[in-house]
Design an enzyme around this catalytic site. Structure first.
Site, PDB file in Angstrom:
ATOM      1  N   ARG A 183      -8.869  -0.629   4.314  1.00  0.00           N
ATOM      2  CA  ARG A 183      -7.999   0.419   3.776  1.00  0.00           C
ATOM      3  C   ARG A 183      -6.633  -0.151   3.416  1.00  0.00           C
ATOM      4  O   ARG A 183      -5.981   0.360   2.502  1.00  0.00           O
ATOM      5  CB  ARG A 183      -7.802   1.530   4.817  1.00  0.00           C
ATOM      6  CG  ARG A 183      -8.954   2.494   4.927  1.00  0.00           C
ATOM      7  CD  ARG A 183      -8.549   3.690   5.761  1.00  0.00           C
ATOM      8  NE  ARG A 183      -7.193   4.081   5.410  1.00  0.00           N
ATOM      9  CZ  ARG A 183      -6.263   4.488   6.268  1.00  0.00           C
ATOM     10  NH1 ARG A 183      -6.550   4.583   7.539  1.00  0.00           N
ATOM     11  NH2 ARG A 183      -5.058   4.815   5.858  1.00  0.00           N
ATOM     12  N   LYS A 225       0.840  -1.207   0.000  1.00  0.00           N
ATOM     13  CA  LYS A 225       0.000   0.000   0.000  1.00  0.00           C
ATOM     14  C   LYS A 225       0.874   1.256   0.000  1.00  0.00           C
ATOM     15  O   LYS A 225       0.648   2.180  -0.779  1.00  0.00           O
ATOM     16  CB  LYS A 225      -0.901  -0.006   1.242  1.00  0.00           C
ATOM     17  CG  LYS A 225      -1.592   1.317   1.507  1.00  0.00           C
ATOM     18  CD  LYS A 225      -2.461   1.266   2.739  1.00  0.00           C
ATOM     19  CE  LYS A 225      -1.791   1.728   4.009  1.00  0.00           C
ATOM     20  NZ  LYS A 225      -1.481   3.154   4.093  1.00  0.00           N
ATOM     21  N   ASN A 226       1.879   1.261   0.880  1.00  0.00           N
ATOM     22  CA  ASN A 226       2.665   2.485   1.051  1.00  0.00           C
ATOM     23  C   ASN A 226       3.645   2.743  -0.089  1.00  0.00           C
ATOM     24  O   ASN A 226       4.307   3.778  -0.118  1.00  0.00           O
ATOM     25  CB  ASN A 226       3.408   2.476   2.391  1.00  0.00           C
ATOM     26  CG  ASN A 226       2.445   2.671   3.556  1.00  0.00           C
ATOM     27  OD1 ASN A 226       1.267   2.929   3.347  1.00  0.00           O
ATOM     28  ND2 ASN A 226       2.953   2.563   4.773  1.00  0.00           N
ATOM     29  N   CYS A 237      -5.685  12.528  13.075  1.00  0.00           N
ATOM     30  CA  CYS A 237      -6.213  11.193  12.829  1.00  0.00           C
ATOM     31  C   CYS A 237      -6.109  10.416  14.110  1.00  0.00           C
ATOM     32  O   CYS A 237      -5.558  10.898  15.086  1.00  0.00           O
ATOM     33  CB  CYS A 237      -5.490  10.517  11.679  1.00  0.00           C
ATOM     34  SG  CYS A 237      -3.900   9.903  12.137  1.00  0.00           S
TER      35      CYS A 237
HETATM   36  C1  UD1 Z   1       4.015   6.839   6.670  1.00  0.00           C
HETATM   37  C2  UD1 Z   1       3.221   5.601   6.354  1.00  0.00           C
HETATM   38  C3  UD1 Z   1       2.563   5.050   7.626  1.00  0.00           C
HETATM   39  C4  UD1 Z   1       3.606   4.839   8.727  1.00  0.00           C
HETATM   40  C5  UD1 Z   1       4.452   6.093   8.919  1.00  0.00           C
HETATM   41  C6  UD1 Z   1       5.618   5.888   9.871  1.00  0.00           C
HETATM   42  C7  UD1 Z   1       2.508   5.969   4.072  1.00  0.00           C
HETATM   43  C8  UD1 Z   1       1.398   6.246   3.135  1.00  0.00           C
HETATM   44  N1  UD1 Z   1       2.204   5.944   5.377  1.00  0.00           N
HETATM   45  O1  UD1 Z   1       3.107   7.827   7.162  1.00  0.00           O
HETATM   46  O2  UD1 Z   1       1.943   3.806   7.318  1.00  0.00           O
HETATM   47  O3  UD1 Z   1       2.966   4.538   9.948  1.00  0.00           O
HETATM   48  O4  UD1 Z   1       4.997   6.535   7.658  1.00  0.00           O
HETATM   49  O5  UD1 Z   1       6.426   4.871   9.419  1.00  0.00           O
HETATM   50  O6  UD1 Z   1       3.632   5.736   3.660  1.00  0.00           O
HETATM   51  N2  UD1 Z   1       5.522  14.603  11.213  1.00  0.00           N
HETATM   52  C9  UD1 Z   1       5.492  15.943  11.555  1.00  0.00           C
HETATM   53  N3  UD1 Z   1       5.341  16.853  10.532  1.00  0.00           N
HETATM   54  C10 UD1 Z   1       5.238  16.484   9.222  1.00  0.00           C
HETATM   55  C11 UD1 Z   1       5.283  15.123   8.896  1.00  0.00           C
HETATM   56  C12 UD1 Z   1       5.420  14.194   9.922  1.00  0.00           C
HETATM   57  O7  UD1 Z   1       5.573  16.303  12.716  1.00  0.00           O
HETATM   58  O8  UD1 Z   1       5.114  17.363   8.355  1.00  0.00           O
HETATM   59  C13 UD1 Z   1       5.658  13.581  12.296  1.00  0.00           C
HETATM   60  C14 UD1 Z   1       4.423  12.679  12.413  1.00  0.00           C
HETATM   61  O9  UD1 Z   1       3.403  13.252  13.188  1.00  0.00           O
HETATM   62  C15 UD1 Z   1       5.031  11.438  13.055  1.00  0.00           C
HETATM   63  C16 UD1 Z   1       6.446  11.387  12.425  1.00  0.00           C
HETATM   64  O10 UD1 Z   1       6.707  12.704  11.951  1.00  0.00           O
HETATM   65  O11 UD1 Z   1       5.154  11.609  14.434  1.00  0.00           O
HETATM   66  C17 UD1 Z   1       6.603  10.417  11.290  1.00  0.00           C
HETATM   67  O12 UD1 Z   1       5.531  10.577  10.376  1.00  0.00           O
HETATM   68  P1  UD1 Z   1       5.663  10.291   8.816  1.00  0.00           P
HETATM   69  O13 UD1 Z   1       6.881   9.482   8.527  1.00  0.00           O
HETATM   70  O14 UD1 Z   1       5.502  11.567   8.079  1.00  0.00           O
HETATM   71  O15 UD1 Z   1       4.373   9.396   8.567  1.00  0.00           O
HETATM   72  P2  UD1 Z   1       3.547   9.351   7.223  1.00  0.00           P
HETATM   73  O16 UD1 Z   1       4.476   9.644   6.093  1.00  0.00           O
HETATM   74  O17 UD1 Z   1       2.305  10.146   7.366  1.00  0.00           O
END
Ligand code: UD1
Length: 432
Positions: free
Chosen positions: A407, A30-31, A125
């Site tokens: 999902r 998915k990712n 979320c």
């Molecule tokens: C992706 C994955 C999800 C997985 C996560 C962590 C996809 C579609 N989803 O989610 O399944 O659980 O990586 O491995 O690939 N953060 C900030 N600001 C930002 C972006 C992130 O503070 O602008 C924080 C988030 O709240 C979290 C951490 O950084 O605490 C890591 O999040 P991130 O790696 O961005 O997760 P996703 O990319 O949303």
């Protein structure tokens, strides 16, 4: 007919305790599918994606691309042709973004190719606030003007995006992917420091390179991208889903290894396999990309810390908690990525698990057995943990809100039925 004030609530019911055996196959990731689909925005030519899993999130991304002006055709099972016909809209509307946070992945490619993008702000979320500030800061550094108003991110780069040195304060997976997609068509060089190293980031880079992008360093914490003028179409096969594979390995461990897992991506699960070994569970390759799982007589408790790749993925934490809930002794799981990802704990406790949470650590004291109960799926991976628990629990377990499961897990009930699980879907009316 549904009465006024009521809505349908889908559930899965599992009769636990039946032994499972046979072969189960891991689907496309998915990712990886989601960013690779978003990357089709970067070209006007045809892109063929193979091994696309049929999941709600993939359907949402398809809807989003169709909304923008794409024609998407099925060529074969899991094989789809993406072709941008017109540009209907440069907006990712709230009703689609609210279904799936990963919709933010269209921001980078849309802005880079069309110099404008309007994307609904993904809200909080269930597993935490999950902001997108790092995506926006990085795009601003590349010359984008960004406003957030009326719940929308409005990004403009009328003179085109410019290469820049991006230093992510925190490792972000979709942030790294978004900036990589923005940078491939930007003018000049972009350097991403503290980049995510996940296999899905590498898979995206692989596809972008086939489209003509100039990228180096993917899979390390420093990615260097030299912008090119145009990208072309390509054909790309999505990698197997390491999280689904890990979930199936837990399943197999719970049923003492009578299950063959096909398409198990061992190379992406080295750390997870090491944790399994510490517990007394061994992942044994038996052919090309096939494994069986063997477990020692007495399993051992373990201490797990979630951390970015190549370490233990947060997306497997809940499933391991189900496993550890029946391992004698006290195990510990510390969640370091998301601040609120223990919502499955009260649900597992309803099934008889003995778990205490202190700050970001869950202490899991193994019990002899779990017993069936009514529970709810609180997020995607938590719902998988509930299914695993239901399969070993004595009696019936009914899991509500299973749209979370759909999902991210392709045909999960069918795959489990094929192994002999007693599992079926139903609906009840719920008051709203
Ligand atoms: C992706 C994955 C999800 C997985 C996560 C962590 C996809 C579609 N989803 O989610 O399944 O659980 O990586 O491995 O690939 N953060 C900030 N600001 C930002 C972006 C992130 O503070 O602008 C924080 C988030 O709240 C979290 C951490 O950084 O605490 C890591 O999040 P991130 O790696 O961005 O997760 P996703 O990319 O949303």
């Amino acid at each position: 007919m549904i009465k006024k004030g009521l809505e349908l609530r889908e559930f899965l019911e599992i009769e636990g305790g039946h032994n499972l055996s046979g072969t189960i196959e891991v689907s496309g990731a998915k990712n990886a599918a989601l960013p690779n689909m978003a990357a089709t925005i970067l070209t006007e030519e045809e892109v063929i994606l193979e091994n696309l899993p049929m999941l709600l999130d993939v359907f949402t991304m398809k809807d989003l691309l169709r909304f923008i002006g794409f024609e998407i055709q099925k060529k074969d099972t899991g094989v789809y042709i993406f072709k941008q016909n017109t540009v209907n809209s440069l907006v990712a509307p709230y009703d689609l973004v609210s279904k799936m946070r990963a919709s933010i992945l269209v921001l980078g490619p849309m802005l880079s190719r069309f110099k404008y993008a309007k994307v609904a702000l993904p809200g909080g979320c269930s597993i935490g606030t999950r902001p997108v500030d790092l995506h926006l800061k990085a795009l601003e550094k590349m010359g984008a003007h960004i406003k957030v108003e009326h719940g929308y991110i409005i990004a403009r780069a009328y003179n085109g995006l410019k290469g820049a040195e991006i230093n992510f304060e925190k490792i972000t997976v979709t942030g790294t992917e978004n900036i990589m997609m923005a940078a491939v068509l930007a003018e000049g060089q972009t350097i991403i420091n503290n980049a995510a190293k996940e296999p899905e980031v590498v898979d995206l880079a692989k596809m972008l390179k086939k489209m003509g992008a100039d990228i180096q360093g993917e899979g390390t914490s420093r990615i260097i991208i030299n912008g090119v003028k145009k990208l072309k179409g390509t054909n790309h096969k999505i990698i197997p889903d390491r999280i689904e594979a890990g979930t199936f390995a837990v399943l197999s461990a719970l049923f003492d290894g009578n299950i063959i897992i096909k398409n198990y991506p061992n190379q992406y699960l080295k750390y997870v396999n090491k944790v399994f070994r510490k517990i007394g569970i061994h992942i044994i390759p038996i052919g090309e990309n096939e494994v069986i799982v063997r477990r020692e007589k007495n399993l051992r408790p373990v201490s797990i810390q979630t951390k970015e790749y190549p370490f233990f993925p947060t997306d497997l934490q809940a499933q391991f908690m189900t496993l550890l809930s029946i391992v004698k002794g006290v195990s510990k799981i510390t969640e370091n990525i998301f601040e609120n990802r223990f919502m499955h704990v009260p649900e597992l406790k309803r099934l008889g698990a003995d778990i205490k949470v202190e700050n970001r650590t869950a202490f899991i004291k193994g019990v002899k057995k779990l017993t069936g109960a009514e529970v709810k799926a609180t997020d995607l991976r938590a719902s998988a943990a509930m299914v695993l628990a239901g399969l070993i629990a004595e009696g019936k377990t009914r899991i509500y809100d299973i749209y979370h499961l759909d999902r991210g897990y392709e045909n999960i009930d069918i795959k489990l039925k094929n192994l002999g699980a007693k599992i079926y879907r139903g609906v009840v009316e719920k008051e709203i």
